[in-house]
Design a protein around this motif. Sequence first.
Motif, PDB file in Angstrom:
ATOM      1  N   GLN A  95       0.806  -1.228   0.000  1.00 30.44           N
ATOM      2  CA  GLN A  95       0.000   0.000   0.000  1.00 30.44           C
ATOM      3  C   GLN A  95       0.841   1.282   0.000  1.00 30.44           C
ATOM      4  O   GLN A  95       0.367   2.343   0.398  1.00 30.44           O
ATOM      5  CB  GLN A  95      -0.986   0.002   1.173  1.00 30.44           C
ATOM      6  N   HIS A  96       2.083   1.195  -0.490  1.00 38.94           N
ATOM      7  CA  HIS A  96       2.952   2.366  -0.591  1.00 38.94           C
ATOM      8  C   HIS A  96       3.437   2.520  -2.028  1.00 38.94           C
ATOM      9  O   HIS A  96       3.849   1.537  -2.651  1.00 38.94           O
ATOM     10  CB  HIS A  96       4.171   2.237   0.332  1.00 38.94           C
ATOM     11  N   ARG A  97       3.393   3.750  -2.506  1.00 36.17           N
ATOM     12  CA  ARG A  97       3.957   4.018  -3.830  1.00 36.17           C
ATOM     13  C   ARG A  97       5.462   3.830  -3.783  1.00 36.17           C
ATOM     14  O   ARG A  97       6.114   4.221  -2.826  1.00 36.17           O
ATOM     15  CB  ARG A  97       3.674   5.465  -4.265  1.00 36.17           C
ATOM     16  N   ARG A  98       5.994   3.289  -4.847  1.00 35.03           N
ATOM     17  CA  ARG A  98       7.441   3.148  -4.964  1.00 35.03           C
ATOM     18  C   ARG A  98       7.991   4.109  -6.004  1.00 35.03           C
ATOM     19  O   ARG A  98       9.193   4.325  -6.071  1.00 35.03           O
ATOM     20  CB  ARG A  98       7.782   1.709  -5.334  1.00 35.03           C
ATOM     21  N   ILE A  99       7.098   4.662  -6.819  1.00 34.37           N
ATOM     22  CA  ILE A  99       7.487   5.674  -7.806  1.00 34.37           C
ATOM     23  C   ILE A  99       6.465   6.797  -7.793  1.00 34.37           C
ATOM     24  O   ILE A  99       5.307   6.595  -7.429  1.00 34.37           O
ATOM     25  CB  ILE A  99       7.604   5.102  -9.238  1.00 34.37           C
ATOM     26  N   ASN A 100       6.902   7.977  -8.164  1.00 35.01           N
ATOM     27  CA  ASN A 100       6.023   9.123  -8.326  1.00 35.01           C
ATOM     28  C   ASN A 100       6.311   9.696  -9.705  1.00 35.01           C
ATOM     29  O   ASN A 100       7.476   9.924 -10.045  1.00 35.01           O
ATOM     30  CB  ASN A 100       6.297  10.176  -7.246  1.00 35.01           C
ATOM     31  N   ILE A 101       5.264   9.890 -10.483  1.00 37.01           N
ATOM     32  CA  ILE A 101       5.415  10.413 -11.842  1.00 37.01           C
ATOM     33  C   ILE A 101       4.614  11.704 -11.950  1.00 37.01           C
ATOM     34  O   ILE A 101       3.411  11.711 -11.692  1.00 37.01           O
ATOM     35  CB  ILE A 101       4.916   9.399 -12.895  1.00 37.01           C
ATOM     36  N   ASP A 102       5.309  12.768 -12.325  1.00 39.27           N
ATOM     37  CA  ASP A 102       4.658  14.063 -12.514  1.00 39.27           C
ATOM     38  C   ASP A 102       4.759  14.475 -13.977  1.00 39.27           C
ATOM     39  O   ASP A 102       5.811  14.931 -14.415  1.00 39.27           O
ATOM     40  CB  ASP A 102       5.322  15.134 -11.633  1.00 39.27           C
ATOM     41  N   PRO A 103       3.671  14.302 -14.741  1.00 42.32           N
ATOM     42  CA  PRO A 103       3.706  14.758 -16.131  1.00 42.32           C
ATOM     43  C   PRO A 103       3.374  16.243 -16.237  1.00 42.32           C
ATOM     44  O   PRO A 103       2.687  16.805 -15.380  1.00 42.32           O
ATOM     45  CB  PRO A 103       2.613  13.913 -16.794  1.00 42.32           C
ATOM     46  N   GLY A 104       3.894  16.824 -17.269  1.00 41.06           N
ATOM     47  CA  GLY A 104       3.597  18.212 -17.557  1.00 41.06           C
ATOM     48  C   GLY A 104       3.936  18.503 -19.003  1.00 41.06           C
ATOM     49  O   GLY A 104       4.293  17.604 -19.761  1.00 41.06           O
ATOM     50  N   TYR A 105       3.802  19.756 -19.375  1.00 38.87           N
ATOM     51  CA  TYR A 105       4.213  20.126 -20.728  1.00 38.87           C
ATOM     52  C   TYR A 105       4.934  21.462 -20.708  1.00 38.87           C
ATOM     53  O   TYR A 105       4.796  22.260 -19.787  1.00 38.87           O
ATOM     54  CB  TYR A 105       3.048  20.121 -21.717  1.00 38.87           C
ATOM     55  N   LEU A 106       5.708  21.637 -21.758  1.00 41.75           N
ATOM     56  CA  LEU A 106       6.512  22.836 -21.911  1.00 41.75           C
ATOM     57  C   LEU A 106       6.116  23.536 -23.195  1.00 41.75           C
ATOM     58  O   LEU A 106       5.892  22.884 -24.220  1.00 41.75           O
ATOM     59  CB  LEU A 106       7.986  22.422 -21.947  1.00 41.75           C
ATOM     60  N   LEU A 107       5.995  24.853 -23.105  1.00 45.11           N
ATOM     61  CA  LEU A 107       5.741  25.729 -24.241  1.00 45.11           C
ATOM     62  C   LEU A 107       6.815  26.806 -24.225  1.00 45.11           C
ATOM     63  O   LEU A 107       7.525  26.945 -23.221  1.00 45.11           O
ATOM     64  CB  LEU A 107       4.351  26.363 -24.124  1.00 45.11           C
ATOM     65  N   PRO A 108       6.947  27.603 -25.272  1.00 48.80           N
ATOM     66  CA  PRO A 108       7.977  28.642 -25.238  1.00 48.80           C
ATOM     67  C   PRO A 108       7.862  29.571 -24.027  1.00 48.80           C
ATOM     68  O   PRO A 108       8.865  30.041 -23.511  1.00 48.80           O
ATOM     69  CB  PRO A 108       7.746  29.418 -26.540  1.00 48.80           C
ATOM     70  N   SER A 109       6.664  29.789 -23.536  1.00 48.69           N
ATOM     71  CA  SER A 109       6.451  30.774 -22.473  1.00 48.69           C
ATOM     72  C   SER A 109       6.272  30.191 -21.074  1.00 48.69           C
ATOM     73  O   SER A 109       6.241  30.945 -20.101  1.00 48.69           O
ATOM     74  CB  SER A 109       5.208  31.603 -22.792  1.00 48.69           C
ATOM     75  N   ARG A 110       6.153  28.861 -20.945  1.00 51.40           N
ATOM     76  CA  ARG A 110       5.827  28.321 -19.622  1.00 51.40           C
ATOM     77  C   ARG A 110       6.064  26.816 -19.528  1.00 51.40           C
ATOM     78  O   ARG A 110       6.143  26.119 -20.533  1.00 51.40           O
ATOM     79  CB  ARG A 110       4.383  28.629 -19.257  1.00 51.40           C
ATOM     80  N   PHE A 111       6.127  26.378 -18.269  1.00 45.18           N
ATOM     81  CA  PHE A 111       6.179  24.958 -17.945  1.00 45.18           C
ATOM     82  C   PHE A 111       5.022  24.682 -16.987  1.00 45.18           C
ATOM     83  O   PHE A 111       4.883  25.357 -15.960  1.00 45.18           O
ATOM     84  CB  PHE A 111       7.520  24.599 -17.299  1.00 45.18           C
ATOM     85  N   VAL A 112       4.201  23.691 -17.326  1.00 48.23           N
ATOM     86  CA  VAL A 112       2.974  23.389 -16.597  1.00 48.23           C
ATOM     87  C   VAL A 112       3.015  21.938 -16.136  1.00 48.23           C
ATOM     88  O   VAL A 112       3.352  21.043 -16.925  1.00 48.23           O
ATOM     89  CB  VAL A 112       1.744  23.601 -17.513  1.00 48.23           C
ATOM     90  N   LEU A 113       2.671  21.689 -14.877  1.00 50.97           N
ATOM     91  CA  LEU A 113       2.568  20.329 -14.355  1.00 50.97           C
ATOM     92  C   LEU A 113       1.105  19.969 -14.130  1.00 50.97           C
ATOM     93  O   LEU A 113       0.283  20.841 -13.836  1.00 50.97           O
ATOM     94  CB  LEU A 113       3.306  20.203 -13.018  1.00 50.97           C
ATOM     95  N   ALA A 114       0.801  18.684 -14.224  1.00 54.38           N
ATOM     96  CA  ALA A 114      -0.537  18.185 -13.900  1.00 54.38           C
ATOM     97  C   ALA A 114      -0.541  17.717 -12.449  1.00 54.38           C
ATOM     98  O   ALA A 114       0.448  17.178 -11.952  1.00 54.38           O
ATOM     99  CB  ALA A 114      -0.903  17.032 -14.820  1.00 54.38           C
ATOM    100  N   THR A 115      -1.658  17.918 -11.790  1.00 55.94           N
ATOM    101  CA  THR A 115      -1.806  17.463 -10.413  1.00 55.94           C
ATOM    102  C   THR A 115      -3.268  17.138 -10.125  1.00 55.94           C
ATOM    103  O   THR A 115      -4.165  17.686 -10.777  1.00 55.94           O
ATOM    104  CB  THR A 115      -1.298  18.539  -9.408  1.00 55.94           C
ATOM    105  N   GLY A 116      -3.472  16.284  -9.168  1.00 55.59           N
ATOM    106  CA  GLY A 116      -4.828  15.981  -8.723  1.00 55.59           C
ATOM    107  C   GLY A 116      -5.262  16.863  -7.569  1.00 55.59           C
ATOM    108  O   GLY A 116      -6.372  16.731  -7.059  1.00 55.59           O
ATOM    109  N   LYS A 117      -4.385  17.775  -7.141  1.00 54.01           N
ATOM    110  CA  LYS A 117      -4.663  18.616  -5.977  1.00 54.01           C
ATOM    111  C   LYS A 117      -5.053  20.030  -6.411  1.00 54.01           C
ATOM    112  O   LYS A 117      -4.310  20.695  -7.115  1.00 54.01           O
ATOM    113  CB  LYS A 117      -3.426  18.678  -5.079  1.00 54.01           C
ATOM    114  N   ASP A 118      -6.193  20.478  -5.930  1.00 50.88           N
ATOM    115  CA  ASP A 118      -6.681  21.825  -6.219  1.00 50.88           C
ATOM    116  C   ASP A 118      -5.964  22.841  -5.327  1.00 50.88           C
ATOM    117  O   ASP A 118      -5.561  22.530  -4.202  1.00 50.88           O
ATOM    118  CB  ASP A 118      -8.187  21.888  -5.954  1.00 50.88           C
ATOM    119  N   TYR A 119      -5.775  24.026  -5.835  1.00 52.10           N
ATOM    120  CA  TYR A 119      -5.238  25.144  -5.054  1.00 52.10           C
ATOM    121  C   TYR A 119      -5.570  26.421  -5.821  1.00 52.10           C
ATOM    122  O   TYR A 119      -5.942  26.375  -6.990  1.00 52.10           O
ATOM    123  CB  TYR A 119      -3.726  24.989  -4.828  1.00 52.10           C
TER     124      TYR A 119
END
Length: 180
Positions: A95-119
């Motif tokens: 019941q423990h994660r052994r890996i964490n994967i954070d996908p995102g994308y890059l554009l000329p003006s920014r780097f954006v990550l995906a998350t399941g957490k609102d803020y």
Amino acid sequence: MSLPKMPDPAKLVMSVFMKEKPLFESVFPLLETIGGPVDLVSRWLDFDFTTYYHKEMGHPLFRRILAFKSLVDQADLSKIKQATNAVEQQFVKDQHRRINIDPGYLLPSRFVLATGKDYAHRIYIGDRMYADLTLMYVGKQFVSLDWTYPDYRSKEIIRFLEQVRDKYLLDLKAAQRSLS
């Protein structure tokens, strides 16, 4: 009135961290099934900016960042995050994660990550996922924001993302030439 236009495709980037470096060899092909062939891979980086994951994953933790050859539709980020969450689940042990994967994308003006957490600074993108504006490209460099995670402020990660940006600009030109 603004005239809507199709957004540019983005450079898919994934950060992967884990305690057991040999797991990377098993994870890598699964990530290629999501994003296609990889064209840039960072060296191993220490993931030592927080103890947040130590209880679940142990420590020390190590990270690699991957950039994928094929450009992706920005609207696919929530679907990509769902797919990387499924890969994480394949490696759960006791019941423990052994890996964490954070996908995102890059554009000329920014780097954006995906998350399941609102803020407050995150924008809902569907499928219970949010987009986190992590870095902006201002002048001739990436700059962090008040909410940027400390690891993404590091010189090593910013330097790697600048290499990814250079490659992306070449890829984007090639894609635009092939359309004309």
